[in-house]
Design a protein around this motif. Structure first.
Motif, short mmCIF file in Angstrom:
data_model
loop_
_atom_site.label_atom_id
_atom_site.label_comp_id
_atom_site.label_asym_id
_atom_site.label_seq_id
_atom_site.Cartn_x
_atom_site.Cartn_y
_atom_site.Cartn_z
N ALA A 36 -7.24 3.20 -4.44
CA ALA A 36 -7.49 1.81 -4.22
C ALA A 36 -6.93 1.47 -2.72
O ALA A 36 -7.68 0.65 -1.77
N ILE A 37 -5.78 2.12 -2.52
CA ILE A 37 -5.04 1.97 -1.28
C ILE A 37 -6.05 2.60 -0.04
O ILE A 37 -6.40 1.98 1.20
N GLU A 38 -6.22 3.83 -0.49
CA GLU A 38 -7.36 4.69 0.50
C GLU A 38 -8.57 3.93 0.90
O GLU A 38 -9.11 3.92 1.93
N LYS A 39 -9.27 3.21 -0.22
CA LYS A 39 -10.28 2.55 0.02
C LYS A 39 -10.18 1.47 1.32
O LYS A 39 -10.89 1.35 1.93
N ASN A 40 -9.05 0.90 1.08
CA ASN A 40 -8.79 -0.40 2.10
C ASN A 40 -8.36 0.29 3.42
O ASN A 40 -8.72 0.10 4.59
N LEU A 41 -7.79 1.69 3.32
CA LEU A 41 -7.36 2.26 4.63
C LEU A 41 -8.47 2.62 5.41
O LEU A 41 -8.62 2.60 6.86
N GLN A 42 -9.49 3.13 4.55
CA GLN A 42 -10.82 3.57 5.25
C GLN A 42 -11.46 2.53 5.92
O GLN A 42 -12.19 2.57 7.12
N GLN A 43 -11.45 1.28 5.21
CA GLN A 43 -11.98 0.16 5.91
C GLN A 43 -11.64 -0.18 7.11
O GLN A 43 -11.90 -0.83 8.32
N SER A 44 -9.99 -0.35 7.02
CA SER A 44 -9.29 -0.61 8.26
C SER A 44 -9.52 0.14 9.58
O SER A 44 -9.71 -0.10 10.66
N ARG A 45 -9.85 1.76 9.15
CA ARG A 45 -9.96 2.67 10.32
C ARG A 45 -11.34 2.38 10.71
O ARG A 45 -11.58 2.70 12.07
N SER A 46 -12.23 2.04 9.99
CA SER A 46 -13.59 1.69 10.13
C SER A 46 -13.89 0.66 11.33
O SER A 46 -14.17 0.61 12.25
N LYS A 47 -12.85 -0.41 10.85
CA LYS A 47 -12.94 -1.55 11.79
C LYS A 47 -12.05 -1.40 12.93
O LYS A 47 -12.67 -1.91 14.26
N LEU A 48 -11.02 -0.43 13.02
CA LEU A 48 -10.51 0.03 14.15
C LEU A 48 -11.27 0.75 15.18
O LEU A 48 -11.31 0.38 16.13
N ASP A 49 -12.12 1.54 14.64
CA ASP A 49 -13.15 2.46 15.37
C ASP A 49 -14.23 1.36 15.92
O ASP A 49 -14.39 1.60 17.29
#
Length: 204
Positions: free
Chosen positions: A118-131
């Motif tokens: 669940a946290i990894e999913k949110n982390l990937q979204q944050s990384r995508s937004k950072l990109d």
């Protein structure tokens, strides 16, 4: 006569009872002298004293009132004891919950993996937004450079501020989520260790 004997016996018994029920209060005064009376002597104020019966036997002992320093220390000790008691109760509650929630250590691993996913999913979204924010920054840097020594339009300035805010927000989110994953791993590792200790099982 018999009646006189009975009266004498009754009188002596009553006198003995009265003596037994009498109370004497004694303490050592400031000069270490024994002070006694049928009431608490003034010399015994703020000092330890004893209560004795009519035959001189100690019935009860009273401690001297605590000084301000002793009272403060006592308060700290009571607070510490209370905290330790609450900690022990919480540990008992956690142990009971642990045994009720998991049938074996594999279930602990599964619960950990679900929490991490669940946290990894949110982390990937944050990384995508950072990109995306970094790409926007690169574009904005190019536009900014095109103005050279000319004043930047208000719209460009606003976009740059928004982009900087987005970069900070996503970087902070990534740091938080990364730490959260570390905390989850540590928590479930501790739970597994506690579970094995409680059940006496060996790691599989």
């Amino acid at each position: 006569p018999l009646s006189a004997l009975l009266m004498t016996t009754t009188f002596l018994w009553a006198a003995g009872e009265a003596a037994a029920q009498a109370r004497i209060f004694c303490c050592d005064d400031a000069k270490s002298r024994k002070v006694c009376a049928d009431f608490v002597p003034p010399e015994c104020a703020n000092r330890a004293y004893e209560e004795r019966d009519g035959q001189g036997r100690i019935v009860k002992k009273y401690n001297a009132p605590l000084t301000a320093e002793q009272q403060a220390l006592r308060t700290v000790e009571l607070a510490k004891a209370d905290a330790e008691k609450r900690k022990a109760l919480e540990e008992q509650r956690q142990s009971a919950a642990l045994l009720a929630n998991y049938a074996n250590e594999k279930e602990i691993d599964s619960a950990r993996d679900r929490a991490l996913a669940a946290i990894e999913k949110n982390l990937q979204q944050s990384r995508s937004k950072l990109d995306e924010a970094n790409k926007a920054k690169k574009k904005l840097d190019g536009e900014k450079a095109s103005y050279k020594n000319q004043p930047l339009p208000a719209q460009i300035k606003s976009l740059i501020r928004d982009n900087e805010s987005e970069l900070r927000a996503q970087q902070a989110a990534i740091e938080t989520q990364t730490k959260e994953m570390d905390d989850v791993r540590a928590r479930f590792a501790a739970e597994k260790q506690q579970y094995l200790a409680l059940t006496g099982k060996k790691p599989e």
